[in-house]
Design an enzyme around this catalytic site. Structure first.
Site, PDB file in Angstrom:
ATOM      1  N   GLY A  43      62.208  39.546  17.040  1.00 49.56           N
ATOM      2  CA  GLY A  43      62.657  38.251  17.560  1.00 49.56           C
ATOM      3  C   GLY A  43      64.166  38.119  17.654  1.00 49.56           C
ATOM      4  N   CYS A  45      66.138  36.972  15.388  1.00 50.38           N
ATOM      5  CA  CYS A  45      66.776  37.366  14.131  1.00 50.38           C
ATOM      6  C   CYS A  45      67.225  38.825  14.134  1.00 50.38           C
ATOM      7  CB  CYS A  45      65.797  37.105  12.993  1.00 50.38           C
ATOM      8  SG  CYS A  45      66.333  37.698  11.411  1.00 50.38           S
ATOM      9  N   GLY A 117      52.888  36.070  26.596  1.00 51.17           N
ATOM     10  CA  GLY A 117      51.620  35.474  26.161  1.00 51.17           C
ATOM     11  C   GLY A 117      51.473  34.047  26.669  1.00 51.17           C
ATOM     12  N   GLU A 201      85.165  20.821  18.219  1.00 49.68           N
ATOM     13  CA  GLU A 201      83.965  20.241  17.587  1.00 49.68           C
ATOM     14  C   GLU A 201      83.881  18.755  17.918  1.00 49.68           C
ATOM     15  OE1 GLU A 201      81.125  21.013  15.627  1.00 49.68           O
ATOM     16  OE2 GLU A 201      80.872  18.833  15.711  1.00 49.68           O
ATOM     17  N   VAL A 235      84.038  19.366  25.029  1.00 47.65           N
ATOM     18  CA  VAL A 235      84.400  20.144  26.212  1.00 47.65           C
ATOM     19  C   VAL A 235      83.664  19.517  27.397  1.00 47.65           C
ATOM     20  CG1 VAL A 235      84.107  22.401  27.309  1.00 47.65           C
ATOM     21  CG2 VAL A 235      84.836  22.250  24.912  1.00 47.65           C
ATOM     22  N   HIS A 442      78.532  39.344 -18.391  1.00 46.20           N
ATOM     23  CA  HIS A 442      79.987  39.186 -18.252  1.00 46.20           C
ATOM     24  C   HIS A 442      80.605  40.549 -17.969  1.00 46.20           C
ATOM     25  CE1 HIS A 442      84.037  37.763 -18.949  1.00 46.20           C
ATOM     26  NE2 HIS A 442      84.238  38.854 -19.695  1.00 46.20           N
TER      27      HIS A 442
HETATM   28  P1  FAD Z   1      62.377  34.033  17.025  1.00 46.33           P
HETATM   29  O1  FAD Z   1      63.055  34.925  16.086  1.00 46.33           O
HETATM   30  O2  FAD Z   1      63.175  33.406  18.105  1.00 46.33           O
HETATM   31  O3  FAD Z   1      61.191  34.872  17.664  1.00 46.33           O
HETATM   32  C1  FAD Z   1      60.375  34.377  18.668  1.00 46.33           C
HETATM   33  C2  FAD Z   1      59.931  35.521  19.526  1.00 46.33           C
HETATM   34  O4  FAD Z   1      58.906  35.055  20.399  1.00 46.33           O
HETATM   35  C3  FAD Z   1      61.020  36.085  20.429  1.00 46.33           C
HETATM   36  O5  FAD Z   1      61.174  37.464  20.200  1.00 46.33           O
HETATM   37  C4  FAD Z   1      60.529  35.788  21.846  1.00 46.33           C
HETATM   38  O6  FAD Z   1      60.856  36.850  22.748  1.00 46.33           O
HETATM   39  C5  FAD Z   1      59.025  35.701  21.644  1.00 46.33           C
HETATM   40  N1  FAD Z   1      58.341  34.872  22.639  1.00 46.33           N
HETATM   41  C6  FAD Z   1      58.671  33.625  23.068  1.00 46.33           C
HETATM   42  N2  FAD Z   1      57.766  33.181  23.953  1.00 46.33           N
HETATM   43  C7  FAD Z   1      56.845  34.173  24.099  1.00 46.33           C
HETATM   44  C8  FAD Z   1      55.677  34.306  24.877  1.00 46.33           C
HETATM   45  N3  FAD Z   1      55.226  33.325  25.655  1.00 46.33           N
HETATM   46  N4  FAD Z   1      54.992  35.472  24.797  1.00 46.33           N
HETATM   47  C9  FAD Z   1      55.408  36.468  23.980  1.00 46.33           C
HETATM   48  N5  FAD Z   1      56.499  36.388  23.218  1.00 46.33           N
HETATM   49  C10 FAD Z   1      57.205  35.255  23.265  1.00 46.33           C
HETATM   50  N6  FAD Z   1      68.787  32.611  10.389  1.00 46.33           N
HETATM   51  C11 FAD Z   1      68.916  32.928   9.101  1.00 46.33           C
HETATM   52  O7  FAD Z   1      68.073  32.549   8.286  1.00 46.33           O
HETATM   53  N7  FAD Z   1      69.973  33.690   8.652  1.00 46.33           N
HETATM   54  C12 FAD Z   1      70.929  34.126   9.495  1.00 46.33           C
HETATM   55  O8  FAD Z   1      71.860  34.807   9.066  1.00 46.33           O
HETATM   56  C13 FAD Z   1      70.822  33.805  10.872  1.00 46.33           C
HETATM   57  N8  FAD Z   1      71.741  34.238  11.737  1.00 46.33           N
HETATM   58  C14 FAD Z   1      71.609  33.934  13.065  1.00 46.33           C
HETATM   59  C15 FAD Z   1      72.596  34.363  13.939  1.00 46.33           C
HETATM   60  C16 FAD Z   1      72.500  34.074  15.279  1.00 46.33           C
HETATM   61  C17 FAD Z   1      73.575  34.552  16.227  1.00 46.33           C
HETATM   62  C18 FAD Z   1      71.373  33.338  15.762  1.00 46.33           C
HETATM   63  C19 FAD Z   1      71.232  33.043  17.229  1.00 46.33           C
HETATM   64  C20 FAD Z   1      70.391  32.891  14.895  1.00 46.33           C
HETATM   65  C21 FAD Z   1      70.509  33.187  13.532  1.00 46.33           C
HETATM   66  N9  FAD Z   1      69.568  32.740  12.607  1.00 46.33           N
HETATM   67  C22 FAD Z   1      69.707  33.033  11.293  1.00 46.33           C
HETATM   68  C23 FAD Z   1      68.393  31.946  13.028  1.00 46.33           C
HETATM   69  C24 FAD Z   1      67.159  32.867  13.112  1.00 46.33           C
HETATM   70  O9  FAD Z   1      67.422  33.918  14.007  1.00 46.33           O
HETATM   71  C25 FAD Z   1      65.955  32.071  13.569  1.00 46.33           C
HETATM   72  O10 FAD Z   1      65.783  30.934  12.756  1.00 46.33           O
HETATM   73  C26 FAD Z   1      64.686  32.917  13.501  1.00 46.33           C
HETATM   74  O11 FAD Z   1      64.812  34.050  14.310  1.00 46.33           O
HETATM   75  C27 FAD Z   1      63.471  32.100  13.921  1.00 46.33           C
HETATM   76  O12 FAD Z   1      62.334  32.899  13.868  1.00 46.33           O
HETATM   77  P2  FAD Z   1      61.077  32.622  14.815  1.00 46.33           P
HETATM   78  O13 FAD Z   1      60.093  33.670  14.484  1.00 46.33           O
HETATM   79  O14 FAD Z   1      60.688  31.204  14.735  1.00 46.33           O
HETATM   80  O15 FAD Z   1      61.637  32.828  16.302  1.00 46.33           O
HETATM   81  P1  NAI Z   2      74.715  24.224  14.685  1.00 49.21           P
HETATM   82  O1  NAI Z   2      73.770  23.113  14.817  1.00 49.21           O
HETATM   83  O2  NAI Z   2      74.905  24.897  13.382  1.00 49.21           O
HETATM   84  O3  NAI Z   2      76.170  23.755  15.146  1.00 49.21           O
HETATM   85  C1  NAI Z   2      76.429  23.198  16.389  1.00 49.21           C
HETATM   86  C2  NAI Z   2      77.733  22.439  16.330  1.00 49.21           C
HETATM   87  O4  NAI Z   2      78.104  22.075  17.646  1.00 49.21           O
HETATM   88  C3  NAI Z   2      77.642  21.141  15.533  1.00 49.21           C
HETATM   89  O5  NAI Z   2      78.728  21.085  14.655  1.00 49.21           O
HETATM   90  C4  NAI Z   2      77.698  20.057  16.592  1.00 49.21           C
HETATM   91  O6  NAI Z   2      78.278  18.855  16.124  1.00 49.21           O
HETATM   92  C5  NAI Z   2      78.569  20.730  17.636  1.00 49.21           C
HETATM   93  N1  NAI Z   2      78.414  20.208  18.994  1.00 49.21           N
HETATM   94  C6  NAI Z   2      77.279  19.810  19.614  1.00 49.21           C
HETATM   95  N2  NAI Z   2      77.550  19.430  20.884  1.00 49.21           N
HETATM   96  C7  NAI Z   2      78.897  19.614  21.064  1.00 49.21           C
HETATM   97  C8  NAI Z   2      79.778  19.432  22.159  1.00 49.21           C
HETATM   98  N3  NAI Z   2      79.334  18.983  23.326  1.00 49.21           N
HETATM   99  N4  NAI Z   2      81.086  19.714  21.992  1.00 49.21           N
HETATM  100  C9  NAI Z   2      81.549  20.183  20.804  1.00 49.21           C
HETATM  101  N5  NAI Z   2      80.753  20.364  19.733  1.00 49.21           N
HETATM  102  C10 NAI Z   2      79.449  20.116  19.865  1.00 49.21           C
HETATM  103  O7  NAI Z   2      74.276  25.260  15.822  1.00 49.21           O
HETATM  104  P2  NAI Z   2      74.692  26.762  16.103  1.00 49.21           P
HETATM  105  O8  NAI Z   2      75.932  27.123  15.372  1.00 49.21           O
HETATM  106  O9  NAI Z   2      74.635  26.921  17.569  1.00 49.21           O
HETATM  107  O10 NAI Z   2      73.493  27.566  15.448  1.00 49.21           O
HETATM  108  C11 NAI Z   2      72.144  27.391  15.935  1.00 49.21           C
HETATM  109  C12 NAI Z   2      71.142  27.613  14.853  1.00 49.21           C
HETATM  110  O11 NAI Z   2      71.115  28.951  14.454  1.00 49.21           O
HETATM  111  C13 NAI Z   2      71.428  26.771  13.632  1.00 49.21           C
HETATM  112  O12 NAI Z   2      70.385  25.841  13.515  1.00 49.21           O
HETATM  113  C14 NAI Z   2      71.406  27.689  12.489  1.00 49.21           C
HETATM  114  O13 NAI Z   2      70.491  27.283  11.523  1.00 49.21           O
HETATM  115  C15 NAI Z   2      70.968  29.037  13.060  1.00 49.21           C
HETATM  116  N6  NAI Z   2      71.878  30.048  12.520  1.00 49.21           N
HETATM  117  C16 NAI Z   2      71.839  30.314  11.185  1.00 49.21           C
HETATM  118  C17 NAI Z   2      72.719  31.187  10.626  1.00 49.21           C
HETATM  119  C18 NAI Z   2      72.687  31.411   9.170  1.00 49.21           C
HETATM  120  O14 NAI Z   2      71.725  31.031   8.536  1.00 49.21           O
HETATM  121  N7  NAI Z   2      73.697  32.043   8.589  1.00 49.21           N
HETATM  122  C19 NAI Z   2      73.704  31.911  11.423  1.00 49.21           C
HETATM  123  C20 NAI Z   2      73.691  31.525  12.810  1.00 49.21           C
HETATM  124  C21 NAI Z   2      72.778  30.640  13.311  1.00 49.21           C
END
Ligand code: FAD
Ligand code: NAI
Length: 463
Positions: A43, A45, A117, A201, A235, A442
């Site tokens: 996915g 992740c 799917g 922001e 923005v 420690h």
């Molecule tokens: P996804 O991981 O999005 O998986 C869903 C899958 O379903 C996808 O592969 C998609 O291709 C597939 N799919 C969709 N529709 C269909 C269909 N109709 N048929 C077949 N396949 C389909 N979370 C953390 O906890 N720690 C982190 O450090 C973290 N870092 C992140 C960094 C970034 C840059 C981003 C964008 C997200 C990050 N997240 C992090 C969030 C995390 O990736 C998501 O919360 C997590 O992947 C959600 O899992 P999921 O299984 O719900 O969905």
């Molecule tokens: P986010 O929800 O963390 O942050 C989005 C930010 O954009 C907020 O501060 C919001 O106020 C701001 N914003 C919204 N509209 C705006 C606008 N028009 N102009 C300026 N600022 C605006 O979302 P983000 O960073 O995109 O991450 C998406 C998801 O991915 C999160 O829900 C997070 O849980 C997950 N994720 C988790 C990570 C982790 O667990 N370390 C790492 C990266 C993503």
């Protein structure tokens, strides 16, 4: 017949693949469907989220340390960035882990198929023209990048997190829209590698939803690292010119505009549920106004159709999706599947890291819950001092009468790992005194958690 399954899971991310593995362990006949064109499981992740971002955070952190702080501890080096190699090493980490899921599927007798799917009726999923029957369907289709009107993502100059994980050169000026988790993590990566980073922001603070003291301390530290913040601004559009990008901004409440130059713009204003083309109407699966699938204990409004992970309510985190996947597999197998939403940690993998679990002080005040607070600065932790990593603190919040731990909020070295101790304590409904009286080795960073717990009753001994 091989195409009749107990469970068909749509989506191979942390929700879907963990659900599939647990189903396999419990003896259910299970199929996982994944549409990703690269034919990789894992996915968002594993492919374009947690894993590649953490690989780049790790590499860029080492690069910055070698450039700035090695000399202070007596190591003289002049590091040279090899970006293609850094990206290759990130790709290798992704490759290894996605292949690992195929291995785990085999080990646990999980079938998988690549293709889109679609639910075509009760208990039927179509994948590219082939029908699969299922007693239960689990929707685990995840989320996609939220778009900003007037800002067209091309994944080269104007990128989402996906493009920002693959820039082929370090931008001179990176403008990040959104001071949330992605903005701060990926902004940190490119700043460490040499970009000048400005974050615009909408709100007047960074990291919405986090504990107020953590937000303030984090903003101070990132500013010290030379990240520029334009808070309370939005923005309104981005135009391309020969010399780069012109980003139009104005105060969030409206008002005088200001243009900012950039070479690359990263749009990270949140993510939205992805359910396109799934055929949910045909089977009457209800969604809310924002497109999240509505569930009651993971059950959707349609019989034997479940939903987990980013496409449903709750924090969009891999471990939340994973826990929901496990719970659904157990419920389908007739066991007592459950997720404790009060104990889901959140970590931001910047330097220093930021970690949080349970209620913030702001939430406790709002809900009128009486609480006591213990706080310990890393400045007073011996290991943090040896390592010259003294930014930040650990804060523990406990009920004023029962002493039960209600939340913990940390910013500092390795707090993404330290938070696990508090999560475990909270699962056991521990009191802050339980942590305070537990022997911690420690000199370790973990002693900061113990001292913060001692401080709840006012007897922290090392500050
Ligand atoms: P996804 O991981 O999005 O998986 C869903 C899958 O379903 C996808 O592969 C998609 O291709 C597939 N799919 C969709 N529709 C269909 C269909 N109709 N048929 C077949 N396949 C389909 N979370 C953390 O906890 N720690 C982190 O450090 C973290 N870092 C992140 C960094 C970034 C840059 C981003 C964008 C997200 C990050 N997240 C992090 C969030 C995390 O990736 C998501 O919360 C997590 O992947 C959600 O899992 P999921 O299984 O719900 O969905
Ligand atoms: P986010 O929800 O963390 O942050 C989005 C930010 O954009 C907020 O501060 C919001 O106020 C701001 N914003 C919204 N509209 C705006 C606008 N028009 N102009 C300026 N600022 C605006 O979302 P983000 O960073 O995109 O991450 C998406 C998801 O991915 C999160 O829900 C997070 O849980 C997950 N994720 C988790 C990570 C982790 O667990 N370390 C790492 C990266 C993503």
């Amino acid at each position: 017949m091989s195409d009749i399954y107990d469970v068909v899971i749509i989506g191979g991310g942390p929700g879907g693949y963990n659900c599939a593995i647990r189903c396999g362990q419990l003896g259910l006949k299970v199929l996982c469907v994944e549409k990703r064109a690269s034919k990789k499981l894992g996915g968002t992740c594993l492919n374009v989220g947690c894993i590649p971002s953490k690989a780049l955070l790790h590499a860029s952190e080492l690069y910055e340390e070698a450039s700035t702080s090695f000399a202070d501890i007596g190591i003289d080096v002049t590091p040279k960035l090899n970006l293609p190699k850094m990206l290759e090493s990130k790709a290798k980490a992704v490759e290894g882990l996605t292949a690992g899921i195929e291995f785990l599927f085999k080990k646990n007798k999980v079938d998988h198929v690549f293709g889109f799917g679609k639910i075509t009726g009760a208990g039927t999923v179509d994948v590219e023209g082939k029908a699969y029957s299922a007693k239960h369907i689990v929707i685990a289709t995840g989320s996609e990048v939220a778009k900003l009107p007037g800002v067209e993502i091309d994944e080269k100059q104007i990128v989402s997190s996906t493009g920002a994980l693959d820039l082929d050169k370090v931008p001179g000026k990176l403008l990040v829209i959104g001071a949330g988790v992605i903005g701060l993590e990926l902004g940190s990566v490119w700043r460490r590698l040499g970009a000048e980073v400005t974050v615009v922001e909408y709100l007047d603070h960074i990291l919405p939803g986090m504990d107020g003291e953590v937000q303030k301390q984090a903003a101070r530290i990132f500013k010290k690292q030379k990240v520029k913040f334009e808070l309370g601004r939005k923005v309104t559009g981005v135009t391309k010119s020969k010399s780069g990008l012109k980003v139009a901004t104005e105060a969030s409440a409206g008002g005088k505009g200001k243009e900012i130059d950039a070479d690359v713009v990263l749009v990270c204003i949140g993510r939205r549920p992805y359910t396109q083309g799934l055929g949910l109407d045909a089977v009457n699966v209800k969604m809310d106004k924002r497109g999240f699938i509505e569930t009651d204990h993971f059950k959707t409004s349609a019989k034997n159709i479940w939903a987990i992970g980013d496409c449903t309510h709750g924090p969009m985190l891999a471990h939340k999706a994973e826990d929901e996947g496990t719970a659904v597999a157990e419920l389908i197998a007739g066991k007592a599947g459950h997720v404790n939403y009060d104990v889901i940690p959140g970590v931001v993998y910047t330097k220093p890291e930021i970690a949080s679990v349970g209620k913030t002080e702001e939430q406790l005040k709002e809900e009128g819950i009486p609480y006591k607070k213990g706080k310990f600065p890393f400045q007073a932790n011996s290991r943090a001092r040896c390592n010259h990593e003294t930014d930040g603190f650990v804060k523990i919040l406990a009920h004023a009468e029962t002493d039960e731990i209600l939340g913990a909020h940390m910013i500092g070295v390795n707090v993404g790992d330290l938070i696990a101790e508090v999560c475990l304590a909270m699962e056991f409904k521990a009191a802050s005194e339980d942590i305070a009286r537990t022997c911690h080795a420690h000199p370790t960073i973990t002693e900061a958690v113990r001292q913060a717990a001692m401080d709840v009753e006012g007897w922290a001994m090392q500050m």
